[in-house]
Scaffold this motif. Sequence first.
Motif, PDB file in Angstrom:
ATOM      1  N   VAL A   1      38.699   3.914 -28.467  1.00  0.00           N
ATOM      2  CA  VAL A   1      37.296   4.303 -28.347  1.00  0.00           C
ATOM      3  C   VAL A   1      36.884   4.124 -26.892  1.00  0.00           C
ATOM      4  N   LEU A   2      35.912   4.932 -26.486  1.00  0.00           N
ATOM      5  CA  LEU A   2      35.454   4.866 -25.088  1.00  0.00           C
ATOM      6  C   LEU A   2      34.586   3.630 -24.907  1.00  0.00           C
ATOM      7  N   ASP A   3      34.971   2.793 -23.941  1.00  0.00           N
ATOM      8  CA  ASP A   3      34.159   1.612 -23.642  1.00  0.00           C
ATOM      9  C   ASP A   3      33.129   1.970 -22.579  1.00  0.00           C
ATOM     10  N   ARG A   4      33.601   2.444 -21.420  1.00  0.00           N
ATOM     11  CA  ARG A   4      32.638   2.920 -20.431  1.00  0.00           C
ATOM     12  C   ARG A   4      33.310   3.857 -19.443  1.00  0.00           C
ATOM     13  N   TRP A   5      32.509   4.716 -18.877  1.00  0.00           N
ATOM     14  CA  TRP A   5      32.986   5.640 -17.854  1.00  0.00           C
ATOM     15  C   TRP A   5      32.168   5.392 -16.598  1.00  0.00           C
ATOM     16  N   GLU A   6      32.805   4.787 -15.595  1.00  0.00           N
ATOM     17  CA  GLU A   6      32.159   4.643 -14.299  1.00  0.00           C
ATOM     18  C   GLU A   6      32.544   5.881 -13.519  1.00  0.00           C
ATOM     19  N   ARG A   7      31.572   6.767 -13.317  1.00  0.00           N
ATOM     20  CA  ARG A   7      31.861   8.071 -12.731  1.00  0.00           C
ATOM     21  C   ARG A   7      32.639   7.952 -11.427  1.00  0.00           C
ATOM     22  N   SER A   8      33.658   8.761 -11.300  1.00  0.00           N
ATOM     23  CA  SER A   8      34.536   8.869 -10.132  1.00  0.00           C
ATOM     24  C   SER A   8      35.267   7.565  -9.798  1.00  0.00           C
ATOM     25  N   THR A   9      35.195   6.575 -10.673  1.00  0.00           N
ATOM     26  CA  THR A   9      35.910   5.326 -10.405  1.00  0.00           C
ATOM     27  C   THR A   9      36.926   5.026 -11.496  1.00  0.00           C
ATOM     28  N   GLN A  10      36.452   4.770 -12.715  1.00  0.00           N
ATOM     29  CA  GLN A  10      37.400   4.496 -13.782  1.00  0.00           C
ATOM     30  C   GLN A  10      36.821   4.724 -15.173  1.00  0.00           C
ATOM     31  N   VAL A  11      37.741   4.925 -16.117  1.00  0.00           N
ATOM     32  CA  VAL A  11      37.375   5.046 -17.521  1.00  0.00           C
ATOM     33  C   VAL A  11      38.044   3.889 -18.246  1.00  0.00           C
ATOM     34  N   THR A  12      37.282   3.171 -19.071  1.00  0.00           N
ATOM     35  CA  THR A  12      37.862   2.072 -19.832  1.00  0.00           C
ATOM     36  C   THR A  12      37.846   2.415 -21.310  1.00  0.00           C
ATOM     37  N   LEU A  13      39.020   2.297 -21.949  1.00  0.00           N
ATOM     38  CA  LEU A  13      39.143   2.571 -23.379  1.00  0.00           C
ATOM     39  C   LEU A  13      39.532   1.283 -24.087  1.00  0.00           C
ATOM     40  N   ASN A  14      38.940   1.036 -25.259  1.00  0.00           N
ATOM     41  CA  ASN A  14      39.342  -0.112 -26.066  1.00  0.00           C
ATOM     42  C   ASN A  14      40.011   0.384 -27.336  1.00  0.00           C
ATOM     43  N   ALA A  15      40.931  -0.406 -27.859  1.00  0.00           N
ATOM     44  CA  ALA A  15      41.590  -0.025 -29.103  1.00  0.00           C
ATOM     45  C   ALA A  15      40.547   0.130 -30.209  1.00  0.00           C
ATOM     46  N   ASN A  16      40.709   1.158 -31.021  1.00  0.00           N
ATOM     47  CA  ASN A  16      39.819   1.398 -32.154  1.00  0.00           C
ATOM     48  C   ASN A  16      40.175   0.385 -33.242  1.00  0.00           C
ATOM     49  N   PRO A  17      39.282  -0.575 -33.516  1.00  0.00           N
ATOM     50  CA  PRO A  17      39.653  -1.655 -34.443  1.00  0.00           C
ATOM     51  C   PRO A  17      39.857  -1.165 -35.880  1.00  0.00           C
ATOM     52  N   THR A  18      39.280   0.005 -36.198  1.00  0.00           N
ATOM     53  CA  THR A  18      39.404   0.493 -37.574  1.00  0.00           C
ATOM     54  C   THR A  18      40.319   1.709 -37.645  1.00  0.00           C
ATOM     55  N   TYR A  19      41.242   1.824 -36.683  1.00  0.00           N
ATOM     56  CA  TYR A  19      42.068   3.033 -36.652  1.00  0.00           C
ATOM     57  C   TYR A  19      42.855   3.208 -37.949  1.00  0.00           C
ATOM     58  N   TRP A  20      42.882   4.436 -38.454  1.00  0.00           N
ATOM     59  CA  TRP A  20      43.497   4.697 -39.771  1.00  0.00           C
ATOM     60  C   TRP A  20      45.013   4.824 -39.675  1.00  0.00           C
ATOM     61  N   GLY A  21      45.554   5.041 -38.490  1.00  0.00           N
ATOM     62  CA  GLY A  21      47.002   5.140 -38.317  1.00  0.00           C
ATOM     63  C   GLY A  21      47.562   3.816 -37.835  1.00  0.00           C
ATOM     64  N   THR A  22      48.719   3.860 -37.160  1.00  0.00           N
ATOM     65  CA  THR A  22      49.313   2.647 -36.627  1.00  0.00           C
ATOM     66  C   THR A  22      48.476   2.169 -35.445  1.00  0.00           C
ATOM     67  N   ALA A  23      48.088   0.888 -35.492  1.00  0.00           N
ATOM     68  CA  ALA A  23      47.229   0.367 -34.431  1.00  0.00           C
ATOM     69  C   ALA A  23      47.970   0.409 -33.099  1.00  0.00           C
ATOM     70  N   PRO A  24      47.285   0.791 -32.013  1.00  0.00           N
ATOM     71  CA  PRO A  24      47.944   0.830 -30.711  1.00  0.00           C
ATOM     72  C   PRO A  24      48.373  -0.562 -30.249  1.00  0.00           C
ATOM     73  N   ALA A  25      49.477  -0.619 -29.490  1.00  0.00           N
ATOM     74  CA  ALA A  25      50.011  -1.909 -29.065  1.00  0.00           C
ATOM     75  C   ALA A  25      49.093  -2.581 -28.050  1.00  0.00           C
ATOM     76  N   LEU A  26      48.514  -1.788 -27.162  1.00  0.00           N
ATOM     77  CA  LEU A  26      47.696  -2.378 -26.112  1.00  0.00           C
ATOM     78  C   LEU A  26      46.223  -2.274 -26.463  1.00  0.00           C
ATOM     79  N   LYS A  27      45.527  -3.367 -26.212  1.00  0.00           N
ATOM     80  CA  LYS A  27      44.126  -3.461 -26.653  1.00  0.00           C
ATOM     81  C   LYS A  27      43.189  -2.662 -25.749  1.00  0.00           C
ATOM     82  N   ARG A  28      43.633  -2.420 -24.533  1.00  0.00           N
ATOM     83  CA  ARG A  28      42.715  -1.756 -23.613  1.00  0.00           C
ATOM     84  C   ARG A  28      43.499  -0.877 -22.645  1.00  0.00           C
TER      85      ARG A  28
END
Lengths: 587, 296, 335
Positions: free
Chosen positions: A266-293
């Motif tokens: 899930v999208l955590d935050r988008w700092e324009r022209s700097t970085q995008v931070t994604l967090n693992a979707n805690p309720t993901y219906w498939g195999t949970a991703p290995a990395l949390k962020r």
Amino acid sequence: MSRSNLLVRMLAMLAVVAVVLAACGGPTAPTSTGATTAPVASAAAGVTTAPAAVTEAPTTMTTATAVVAATAGTTTAEAATSGAAVSPQQTLLFSGDLSDQISLDPAVAYEFGGIQVVGQTYETLVSPDPGNPTLKPLLAKKWDTKDSGDMWTVTFNLDEKAKFASGRSVTADDVVYSWSRALDLNKSPAFLFSDISKLKKENIKAVDPQTVEVRLPKTASPTVFLSICSFTLAAVVDKQVVQANAGSDMGSTWLNDHSAGSGPYVLDRWERSTQVTLNANPTYWGTAPALKRVIMRNVTEVSNLQSAIETGDADIVQDLGAEQVKALANNPDAQVVKADSTLLVYIGMNAKSPPLDKPEVREAIRYAINYDEIVNNLLGGNGKLVQEIIPNGLFGHTGENPFKQDVAKAKDMLTKAGVAAGTQIELLIPAGPAPGGIDWSILAAKVQSDLQQIGLKINIKQIQQSELLNTYRAQKGQMVMINWGPDFPDPDGNVTPFTSYAAKSIAWRNAWDAPDIAKLGQDAALEQDNTKRAALYKQLTERVLHEGPYVILYQPTRAFGVRKNVQGFTYDPADTPSISFWRISKQ
Amino acid sequence: MAITNTPVALTAADEPAPVVRRRRIGQSFRQPAVVAGIIVLVVFALAALFAPLLSPSDPLVQQVINGLQPPSASHLMGTDKLGRDIFSRMLYGTRISLLVGVGVVAIAAGLGTLLGLVAGYAGGLADELVMRITDIFFAFPALILAMAIAAALGPNLRNALIAIAAVTWPVYARLIRGQVLSLKEREFVLAARSIGVPRWRIILRHLLPNALAPLLVQSTFDLGAAITAVAGLSFIGFGAQPPTPEWGVMISEGRNYLATQWWLATFPALGILLVVAGFNLLGDGLRDALDPRLRK
Amino acid sequence: MARFLIRRLAGLVLVLAGVSVITFALTQVVPIDPALAALGQNAREDQIQAFRHAYGLDRPPVQQYISYIGRLLHGNFGLSIRTRRPVADDLRDYMPATIELSLAAMGVSLLLGISLGIVAAVQHNGWVDGLARIFALVGGSLPIFFLGLLVLALFYTKLRWLPGPGRLDPYLTPPPRVTGMYTIDSLLARNGPTLRSSLLHLVLPALTLGYFSTAVLLRMTRSAMLEVLQQDYVRTARAKGLRGSVVLLRHALKNSMIPVLTTIGVTFGSLLSGAVLTETIFAWPGLGRYATASAVSLDFPAVMGVTLVSAVVYPVVNLLVDIGYHVLDPRIGVG
């Protein structure tokens, strides 16, 4: 205010600056003990150990963080608290040129940087199976195409387990909403639905909560439609969440800072022209991703990408140049992973502009260029020799490369065509680096010098890409050097633009009208039998090689720098997204 | 950005200078720093003049096989990615940069002087108008405006030159206006006017020559500033276009090789440093000579 | 004072009106169609027409200008073609980074420039003076974009003493936004790690950006000090037996501050120009980098926004400088 007062104030100001400087200069001391401890890494270490450091901290500085954050509005508070919880060990740091990110709304994003994010946070009904013309199930368990007389009918059966990050199930209603929304918004990628698939809103129906039915006219190819369904444009958004935040633009603005999908992140935050931070979707219906962020940083200079992968400031860096690849060859901590792209770097020649209106002149130019030096010396392995319009990795690629530099032959052809020595031709090129990590200007200088040998004087004109496209689209370019990538992983994504004058794409821009070749392309697109289809494409590419107005220079390879403790990294250009962060882990 | 050292120089030379005194120039030009500046400039000017004779190869000719060679006897400053000889490119680059500097200053000083004369001599509405326009131009950060102009006109060397000249001229307008305002009340001008000397003749014979000294000082500093500014525009893609051997373009082409193939960007940077320093030293010398109040 | 301020503010409005006319005139000579620039390779004719209509590009220039000014007065800078956001939002996001960098650079040059200038003047013609003069000469002649590349290659890539491009360590969450300046917001939030990281990230770009103004300030301070030190009252003070440092600080420094103040005002304007190149090299998400990226994609609503905002800075700084004169020496009348 008295004068002495002012003097005191000015001195105080200097003192403050001095303190700041001292604070800046201070930390250089510990790092000078060894080059291995990068300052950023040590700062990061400070974060990991933050919970421990709080208890030991002599001041209240660190402890206060959470308190302040908690009172400072919900999003920031979430970000700050989750920020403390995720360690660098559980975070993937990805760096590359992401300056093309404009939107993170699946119906709007049409740039590599945006698609790369949307592909992690949303899912499509079907997913490409790299190296294979068939598709894999994703949100849809199964699907089939029926000929229902005057139209094609494509039916999808959704997976009942699939659910959004909000916890809601993914239903047929959400699919109908998402696709209608994409058509209504009509942003950059929408033509894939409206023009290529000839999809209309009234022809998308939810039969029941688990079944979607789509009807397409006979002039559209259901095969091509299905492969478009694997692209981010066709990603399914959570209707309830988006409608609740619709605003005046169907939620487009809101979706730049929030995600409403069913993807592993899930999208955590988008700092324009700097970085995008994604967090693992805690309720993901498939195999949970290995990395949390996952943190995606926008770094535009290749030399800085090299430093980042060497120092560990990044786990993965995208698009290294030939020199960086060489420099990383013996690095104990990082390796270079190369991956094909489906791009082609080519020169378009206006078939109505003398002397390029003569096919022999165009053929002479194809024989004048030293492809080996471009691929081997300039690209340093960051590209492959490909001369046909279907790139390696797409169905229908033949692997034929008939052109090799032959100055005598080229000169001869030019003389026979009656072209005087010193004839001038203008070559338009974009600014900045070309795919493969070499500047367009260097590539153009190489072509200029090669064509000089056969007596053609090339005048290079470098302009911004948008301006170049403007000229090109108006058929006003004489020679134009640019790249092309298919909009969907199907040969038709290249063949129609490169051959159909009527499609008003590349063939049109080069004023090249060859109706019989275009017809061949149409037949191939509609052909449902793969063997017959391959034969048609072979026939077509061979004709374009010699008759077409193109010099295909190379198919770029992307070079990634990957830290050795990173596992599960793959890049596939035909896949959406091309990098699946959820499959990556760190040791 | 060096381009903005123009207003600094302006404040120093805001008022009319007395007529040139030859002895003072002699003194000032014997200072080692000024001498060094002149020597550097002469060397670069000769290099530019004789570039075709001095350069071992064509600045555009490629030997891709010999790309990225370090400096050696056969390539004094090494080669770039396409195997072009950097020494030859430097020589031709000197030509381009010096011409660009002269071009910018000629346009800016010409336009500025003209408007300054009009404003100072005519006064009234014309003066007010010219001064308000210069206010507007001073409000812009020079490089941002120059970038906007260059982007709008289309990126090439000529347009970069126009863009930099467009942000430089107001300095001259103010400078000349200030000179004219104070000179026109001087006795020799009043005398000329009282005996019926025509206006254009007063301007040409009396006002302009006396305003020349500060103009010369300002132009010298601006030559350096203009070279840096145009190189800066080229560096971000709004100036000279590859494969032109312009110094800003060369630094830009070498930017990703700085840690591994240092010679690509370092030599053109040194070229800019030396030429601009030369003009700054010469400018200091001229200012000291022409404006004794600022002598230290 | 009030009348002076009103007059200056009226002048500012006039200048801004002129600035908007010039930037707008530039948009009219742009050789490309912003609609195509924004919509890309695959746009259809009807989309292009719709875009032109939405952005008012199909109306005559004078009308376009009038409606632009009308919107400006409501704080609406239009929509950026490149980022597709309101330009005002972009400016609000990127401005604090530039202010923070410029202030840091100004701090560096005040500290280094004034102190080196004083030392050089006191040690007139000594070796410190010689070094200071060379330092100033190089600062006034070295192109800032090369300096930026050089310090990055040296202190980040080779020596690894300092962090590379960007404002903050990627693992850190920026402090809650109050001013938008990470250092100050970190202090307000009492967040140690972000304060430390943001300060470290400031060092290289601030030194790069500040070098030119350091050189200018050094020269001004040095010559102003030399002049003051030769004047009668300083000699008298010395003759009366006042200690050297007291003379220096109480008399000489203060009286040499007036030309220095002028220089500060002038160089602050140059910082904004320098920021364009510095921010591009250090991936600093500020107005300069935004302006460059916008100009590259010929996104003129954004370029006009940056130009207008930065055109306010210079007159305002000059106003402050004029007020500063008055404070330093009340004999100097304002205006």
